[in-house]
Design a protein around this motif. Structure first.
Motif, PDB file in Angstrom:
ATOM      1  N   CYS A  47     -13.738  45.764  -8.316  1.00 57.69           N
ATOM      2  CA  CYS A  47     -15.098  46.311  -8.247  1.00 57.69           C
ATOM      3  C   CYS A  47     -15.620  46.105  -6.831  1.00 57.69           C
ATOM      4  N   THR A  48     -15.997  47.215  -6.181  1.00 59.88           N
ATOM      5  CA  THR A  48     -16.530  47.135  -4.826  1.00 59.88           C
ATOM      6  C   THR A  48     -18.043  47.352  -4.869  1.00 59.88           C
ATOM      7  N   VAL A  49     -18.773  46.504  -4.177  1.00 63.44           N
ATOM      8  CA  VAL A  49     -20.227  46.585  -4.087  1.00 63.44           C
ATOM      9  C   VAL A  49     -20.579  46.731  -2.618  1.00 63.44           C
ATOM     10  N   ARG A  50     -21.287  47.821  -2.281  1.00 63.67           N
ATOM     11  CA  ARG A  50     -21.631  48.085  -0.896  1.00 63.67           C
ATOM     12  C   ARG A  50     -23.128  48.374  -0.788  1.00 63.67           C
ATOM     13  N   GLY A  51     -23.720  47.850   0.294  1.00 64.88           N
ATOM     14  CA  GLY A  51     -25.134  48.083   0.537  1.00 64.88           C
ATOM     15  C   GLY A  51     -25.800  46.860   1.117  1.00 64.88           C
ATOM     16  N   GLU A  52     -26.921  47.075   1.802  1.00 71.88           N
ATOM     17  CA  GLU A  52     -27.652  45.981   2.427  1.00 71.88           C
ATOM     18  C   GLU A  52     -28.155  45.003   1.368  1.00 71.88           C
TER      19      GLU A  52
END
Length: 337
Positions: free
Chosen positions: A226-231
């Motif tokens: 599971c990839t989580v991207r974002g500020e």
């Protein structure tokens, strides 16, 4: 004038000297200060002259004075305000109109505040609305009362005149243009655009491609990332099998969850591994972030019976062409059943 004497006890005095009437030459002169206020024929006091204010006039202002008549017209900086200027200053208005068309960003699931500072509100009303493309304006609050059925919106009034809109547990659907309106004629409005910073969540295969379905053989090992991207995105990240949290599952065994935060705080990766799969391990696997931000993959576990049916059907329908256990396996089984 003949002297006139009066006997007072043992003294004799001249009455003319004792009771002398003052002559006009003996009267005191009027003060020059009184001369500075003159009454015209109509009885109306004339306006002040420039020389009456010499001590209070700034030299630069005094040079620009134009003697256009009596009254304050002689002093441009002292001219009376127009009705527009009076209403602008003393009628209902926003304290900081420079905040119009501003923007506010909030993290997913957090609480945010939109300020609306008003002066001289008097008998007028403050309302909050939300506008989004393709939708009718949505009235949120009127005065201190919440008009919408969404309890996350409330007015948190701050003395002396801040009609602050509070939004709790912000989600992506809350993005849009928010308007604070005064019930003047015409209405006065300031606008604030709200952005909700929601991380991108995806379950990918070994090559980094997004997954919606995945196939495994029985007794093999499930591996999902599971990839989580974002500020501001990152742990905590949870895995669910159906509605059961896998990190709390002590019965199954063979469950491994490893989460790594990316350098710079731009996101995180979470790896799920299940060893020795059985048909009971099939179902939905969900990567969950706080505030219900999720991504789900449907996992199929094929046992020996499924493979035997596939081989039996393939002798009638022709040899299937597939790589590994992919979606074509199910299509072949359905076509030959």
């Amino acid at each position: 004038m003949l002297p006139r004497y009066l006997q007072l006890g043992n003294h004799t005095v001249d009455v003319n000297t004792l009771f002398k009437v003052p002559q006009s030459d003996d009267l005191p002169q009027r003060s020059t200060h009184e001369d500075r206020r003159r009454i015209s024929i109509t009885g109306v006091s004339e306006g002040p002259r420039l020389e009456d204010f010499e001590e209070t006039v700034v030299p630069e202002q005094k040079q620009n004075v134009k003697h256009t008549g009596s009254g304050t017209g002689q002093f441009p900086w002292m001219r009376p305000r127009t009705q527009h200027e009076h209403d602008r200053r003393h009628g209902p208005h926003f304290e900081d109109e420079s905040s119009d068309n501003s923007s506010v960003t909030v993290q997913l699931g957090h609480t945010t505040h939109l300020d609306c500072r008003v002066s001289f509100l008097r008998d007028k009303t403050v309302s909050w609305l939300r506008r989004r493309p393709g939708e009718a304006p949505r009235l949120l609050t009127v005065g201190a009362h919440t008009y919408t059925g969404d309890p996350r919106y409330t007015v948190q009034f701050r003395y002396p005149g801040n009609w602050r809109l509070q939004l709790t547990n912000a989600n992506k659907s809350d993005e849009g243009l928010y308007e604070c309106q005064l019930s003047t004629h015409p209405p006065s409005v300031i606008r604030v655009y709200l952005s909700v910073n929601a991380p991108e969540v995806t379950i990918v295969d070994e090559a980094g491609r997004p997954l919606r379905e995945q196939y495994y053989e029985a007794e093999s090992t499930l591996s999902l990332r599971c990839t989580v991207r974002g500020e501001g995105a990152g742990p905590p990240i949870w895995w669910l099998h159906g509605l059961r949290p896998l990190h709390m599952d002590t019965r199954r065994g063979g469950v491994s969850v490893r989460t790594e935060r990316l350098p710079g705080g731009g996101g995180a990766d979470s790896h799920l591994r299940l060893s020795k799969l059985t048909p009971t391990d099939a179902g939905n696997y969900t990567c969950v972030l706080p505030h219900r931000h999720t991504y789900t993959v449907l996992v199929h576990v094929l046992n020996e019976e499924s493979l035997a049916e596939l081989q039996q059907g393939s002798s009638t329908c022709g040899p299937p062409t597939f790589t590994g256990l992919a979606l074509a396996v199910l299509f072949a089984l359905l076509a030959c059943s």
